[in-house]
Design an enzyme around this catalytic site. Structure first.
Site, short mmCIF file in Angstrom:
data_model
loop_
_atom_site.label_atom_id
_atom_site.label_comp_id
_atom_site.label_asym_id
_atom_site.label_seq_id
_atom_site.Cartn_x
_atom_site.Cartn_y
_atom_site.Cartn_z
N LYS A 1 -2.44 -16.55 -20.95
CA LYS A 1 -1.09 -16.49 -20.37
C LYS A 1 -0.28 -15.36 -21.01
O LYS A 1 -0.39 -15.14 -22.21
CB LYS A 1 -0.43 -17.84 -20.68
N LYS B 1 -0.23 -24.81 -29.57
CA LYS B 1 0.71 -24.21 -30.53
C LYS B 1 0.43 -24.62 -31.96
O LYS B 1 0.59 -23.84 -32.89
CB LYS B 1 2.15 -24.56 -30.17
N LYS C 1 5.42 -14.67 -25.16
CA LYS C 1 6.27 -14.00 -26.15
C LYS C 1 5.59 -13.92 -27.50
O LYS C 1 5.90 -13.08 -28.33
CB LYS C 1 7.57 -14.80 -26.34
P1 TYM Z 1 9.46 -20.92 -22.13
O1 TYM Z 1 10.59 -20.41 -22.91
O2 TYM Z 1 8.08 -20.83 -22.71
O3 TYM Z 1 9.40 -20.21 -20.72
C1 TYM Z 1 10.53 -20.17 -19.86
C2 TYM Z 1 10.08 -20.29 -18.41
O4 TYM Z 1 9.15 -19.24 -18.11
C3 TYM Z 1 7.95 -19.79 -17.60
N1 TYM Z 1 6.82 -18.98 -18.08
C4 TYM Z 1 5.93 -18.39 -17.28
N2 TYM Z 1 5.81 -18.36 -15.94
C5 TYM Z 1 4.78 -17.63 -15.42
N3 TYM Z 1 3.89 -16.96 -16.19
C6 TYM Z 1 3.97 -16.96 -17.54
N4 TYM Z 1 3.10 -16.27 -18.28
C7 TYM Z 1 5.03 -17.71 -18.14
N5 TYM Z 1 5.41 -17.93 -19.42
C8 TYM Z 1 6.49 -18.70 -19.36
C9 TYM Z 1 7.88 -21.20 -18.15
O5 TYM Z 1 7.07 -22.04 -17.35
C10 TYM Z 1 9.33 -21.61 -18.12
O6 TYM Z 1 9.70 -22.07 -16.84
N6 TYM Z 1 9.68 -25.87 -22.71
C11 TYM Z 1 10.23 -24.77 -21.96
C12 TYM Z 1 11.73 -24.65 -22.06
C13 TYM Z 1 12.49 -25.89 -21.70
C14 TYM Z 1 12.68 -26.41 -20.41
C15 TYM Z 1 13.48 -27.59 -20.58
C16 TYM Z 1 12.27 -26.02 -19.14
C17 TYM Z 1 13.12 -26.70 -22.58
N7 TYM Z 1 13.73 -27.73 -21.91
C18 TYM Z 1 13.85 -28.38 -19.50
C19 TYM Z 1 12.66 -26.83 -18.06
C20 TYM Z 1 13.45 -27.99 -18.25
C21 TYM Z 1 9.62 -23.49 -22.48
O7 TYM Z 1 9.15 -23.42 -23.59
O8 TYM Z 1 9.74 -22.42 -21.65
#
Ligand code: TYM
Length: 333
Positions: free
Chosen positions: A194, A111, A197
């Site tokens: 991947k 990032k 967003k």
């Molecule tokens: P974020 O917002 O990027 O994504 C949310 C969830 O979606 C999953 N994900 C995917 N799974 C499969 N294929 C993809 N291309 C893909 N893109 C995203 C992510 O693995 C996630 O489960 N850091 C985290 C948010 C967070 C969090 C937490 C998660 C903050 N605190 C505590 C678990 C526990 C994030 O940026 O997810």
């Protein structure tokens, strides 16, 4: 007691990767666990978010979760910034986790890119806030997509170090749950990247807000290669786009990729994409309609989220108080 915590950043709309990698599993786990699902807006602002867009996305992602089947009555759905206990525990974890640990985080490297010196301090400390999200509820299980695995290992290391530094068994070591065929959904434009967003091409992803026509168009335009689909799973070697599309089909059909390979063995992409598109529309269409219904009443969404935050604060306050006492902070009288 087994407790789930998971989160999603309201930095844009949910896409198919978020749904198949995370949200759909959350919905399925609601029968077995007590769950907290969080819109992590404090994480979102580690990179610039226009305030009005953040507000809109937070409601949109909440609507998508509710529409996908998150039960905000039985479980807790809330916005991270409405429970300040996360940020307080995160500060304590800033003092527990080591710089060397954070330096290894691949997501920060990706990032921050080449311009690391100019990344926010928040982006660097991001994993500590994530550890706090989970541990402020002593959550035991964390359902996420593959890309969050390293952050969860850091959360476990932080919990363990805190427990050993203070000689008390305060925090559980949270278990990642990376479930199903959709744990790493790739971009529709490039099977080695991947689905995300932040990809500038909207054709790289299927959004939960896309209507049937858009889903169909995006899948028809999805990158492929000139060969027919392989006869066996080995035939996916070096064919990332075929592997991704068959993986998406498998995840949507609740099967495995090997089953998808067997079902479409030797077929042309065009015929397969048609079936994939029908399946995607059948799965996402009803969610999309329900989402629109929620979004028509933002006050209802805000009320659901406020109630969730109230319950989240009540659950986390005793944990934070326990930790502050262990650390040696004076109690206010
Ligand atoms: P974020 O917002 O990027 O994504 C949310 C969830 O979606 C999953 N994900 C995917 N799974 C499969 N294929 C993809 N291309 C893909 N893109 C995203 C992510 O693995 C996630 O489960 N850091 C985290 C948010 C967070 C969090 C937490 C998660 C903050 N605190 C505590 C678990 C526990 C994030 O940026 O997810």
């Amino acid at each position: 007691m087994n407790r789930i915590f998971s989160g999603v950043q309201p930095t844009g709309n949910l896409h198919l990767g978020n749904y198949l990698g995370a949200v759909r599993n959350w919905v399925r786990l609601q029968d077995q666990f007590q769950c907290l699902f969080c819109l992590v807006d404090l994480h979102a602002i580690t990179v610039w978010q226009p305030p009005e867009a953040l507000r809109a996305h937070t409601r949109e992602v909440a609507a998508a979760m509710l529409a996908a089947g998150v039960d905000a009555k039985k479980h807790i759905l809330f916005v991270q910034s409405q429970n300040p206990n996360h940020a307080e525990l995160a500060w304590l974890f800033n003092c527990v986790a080591r710089i060397g640990w954070l330096n290894r985080m691949t997501q920060f490297k990706e990032k921050a890119g080449k311009n690391r010196e100019n990344a926010s301090v928040g982006l660097y400390a991001y994993p500590n806030l994530m550890s706090a999200d989970i541990l402020v509820y002593k959550a035991t299980h964390v359902p996420v997509g593959e890309d969050q695995k390293q952050h969860l290992e850091l959360a476990r290391d932080t919990a363990q170090k805190f427990n050993s530094d203070y000689g008390q068994d305060v925090f559980p070591l949270p278990e990642p749950m990376i479930l199903g065929a959709g744990t790493r959904v790739m971009s529709l434009r490039d099977g080695t990247k991947k689905m995300s967003k932040s990809d500038e091409s909207d054709y790289s992803r299927i959004n939960m807000t896309d209507d049937a026509e858009t889903i169909d168009l995006k899948l028809r335009k999805a990158k492929t290669d000139p060969l027919p689909l392989p006869e066996t799973p080995d035939g996916l070697e070096g064919r990332p786009e075929a592997a991704n599309l068959l993986g998406i089909w498998a995840a949507l059909a609740n099967g495995t990729r090997d089953e998808a390979v067997a079902q479409f063995a030797g077929r042309q992409f065009s015929a397969f994409k048609k079936e994939l598109s029908e399946l995607a529309v059948a799965t996402l269409g009803p969610i999309n309609a329900e989402m629109k219904r929620y979004l028509a009443d933002p006050a209802q969404i805000d009320a659901i989220l406020s109630e969730g935050a109230r319950r989240a604060r009540a659950l986390s306050a005793p944990v934070l108080a326990e930790v502050q006492d262990i650390v040696g902070f004076l109690k206010a009288v």
